[in-house]
Design an enzyme around this catalytic site. Sequence first.
Site, PDB file in Angstrom:
ATOM      1  N   ASN A 198       0.831  -1.205   0.000  1.00 46.66           N
ATOM      2  CA  ASN A 198       0.000   0.000   0.000  1.00 46.66           C
ATOM      3  C   ASN A 198       0.861   1.249   0.000  1.00 46.66           C
ATOM      4  O   ASN A 198       1.907   1.307   0.647  1.00 46.66           O
ATOM      5  CB  ASN A 198      -1.039  -0.006   1.125  1.00 46.66           C
ATOM      6  N   CYS A 236      -4.270   0.792  -2.442  1.00 45.53           N
ATOM      7  CA  CYS A 236      -4.120  -0.453  -1.684  1.00 45.53           C
ATOM      8  C   CYS A 236      -3.061  -1.355  -2.311  1.00 45.53           C
ATOM      9  O   CYS A 236      -2.833  -1.318  -3.531  1.00 45.53           O
ATOM     10  CB  CYS A 236      -5.434  -1.220  -1.670  1.00 45.53           C
ATOM     11  N   GLU A 262      -3.043  -4.565  -2.982  1.00 48.16           N
ATOM     12  CA  GLU A 262      -3.436  -5.527  -4.013  1.00 48.16           C
ATOM     13  C   GLU A 262      -3.660  -4.862  -5.361  1.00 48.16           C
ATOM     14  O   GLU A 262      -3.368  -5.439  -6.403  1.00 48.16           O
ATOM     15  CB  GLU A 262      -4.647  -6.371  -3.590  1.00 48.16           C
ATOM     16  N   CYS A 315     -10.795  -4.194   0.224  1.00 47.50           N
ATOM     17  CA  CYS A 315     -11.863  -3.187   0.203  1.00 47.50           C
ATOM     18  C   CYS A 315     -12.720  -3.375  -1.053  1.00 47.50           C
ATOM     19  O   CYS A 315     -12.356  -4.108  -1.981  1.00 47.50           O
ATOM     20  CB  CYS A 315     -11.260  -1.778   0.235  1.00 47.50           C
ATOM     21  N   CYS A 361     -11.018  -2.659  -4.489  1.00 51.14           N
ATOM     22  CA  CYS A 361     -10.098  -3.728  -4.923  1.00 51.14           C
ATOM     23  C   CYS A 361     -10.890  -4.940  -5.413  1.00 51.14           C
ATOM     24  O   CYS A 361     -10.510  -5.586  -6.389  1.00 51.14           O
ATOM     25  CB  CYS A 361      -9.166  -4.131  -3.791  1.00 51.14           C
TER      26      CYS A 361
HETATM   27  N1  THU Z   1      -5.311  -1.507   2.550  1.00 49.83           N
HETATM   28  C1  THU Z   1      -4.746  -2.305   1.604  1.00 49.83           C
HETATM   29  O1  THU Z   1      -3.676  -1.990   1.071  1.00 49.83           O
HETATM   30  N2  THU Z   1      -5.376  -3.450   1.293  1.00 49.83           N
HETATM   31  C2  THU Z   1      -6.486  -3.909   1.906  1.00 49.83           C
HETATM   32  O2  THU Z   1      -6.982  -4.984   1.545  1.00 49.83           O
HETATM   33  C3  THU Z   1      -7.100  -3.153   2.999  1.00 49.83           C
HETATM   34  C4  THU Z   1      -6.585  -1.766   3.180  1.00 49.83           C
HETATM   35  C5  THU Z   1      -4.593  -0.290   2.938  1.00 49.83           C
HETATM   36  C6  THU Z   1      -5.181   1.017   2.472  1.00 49.83           C
HETATM   37  C7  THU Z   1      -4.608   1.963   3.494  1.00 49.83           C
HETATM   38  O3  THU Z   1      -3.319   2.351   3.071  1.00 49.83           O
HETATM   39  C8  THU Z   1      -4.472   1.137   4.759  1.00 49.83           C
HETATM   40  O4  THU Z   1      -4.529  -0.207   4.339  1.00 49.83           O
HETATM   41  C9  THU Z   1      -5.539   1.400   5.786  1.00 49.83           C
HETATM   42  O5  THU Z   1      -6.795   1.316   5.213  1.00 49.83           O
END
Ligand code: THU
Length: 164
Positions: free
Chosen positions: A64, A75, A77, A114, A117
């Site tokens: 992320n 994010c 992924e 989320c 994604c």
């Molecule tokens: N985040 C991800 O990278 N992947 C997920 O599946 C859930 C959330 C990140 C986004 C943000 O940078 C941090 O986690 C908090 O939400």
Amino acid sequence: MPVKNIKLEVTFIEYDSSDDLSVNDRELLKHANNAINSAYAPYSGYRVGAAVELENGEIVIGSNQENVAFPSGLCAERVAIFAAASQYPDITLKTVAITSKARDFHVDTPVTPCGACRQVIAEYERNQGKKIRLILAGEIGKVYLIEGMENLLPLMFKADQLKQ
Ligand code: THU
């Protein structure tokens, strides 16, 4: 009857720990775990790593990447999947492993993608015509294996809904 109550079912596999995964899946999860090291998450303190395994055997990682203008971040992924799709546009995405570490606590439940994604992964899955597997883990504890985005995003918005 003018009104119908429709029930949709999703299924996934729950492992007690990552030790119970297949050797290949455990290896991919290790790549996701290593990817956490490149996360840029100063605002949430929640670092996420993702690793995409492609049909040609390549593994593409992502983490992320946050920004002070919060919605500008992305994010892990999506970073990994967009990187994989741009480097290997015609290669099927097989499996995506995702895991996380938090600054202030131990992540003891699997990280679940989320909505944005899910939409992105689901569209690649539809385009390639082959299910994408997801391995979702925390730092410790149970691990989920989800085989196909129908189990994460039922009733998704599809490209063919843009026209008739
Ligand atoms: N985040 C991800 O990278 N992947 C997920 O599946 C859930 C959330 C990140 C986004 C943000 O940078 C941090 O986690 C908090 O939400």
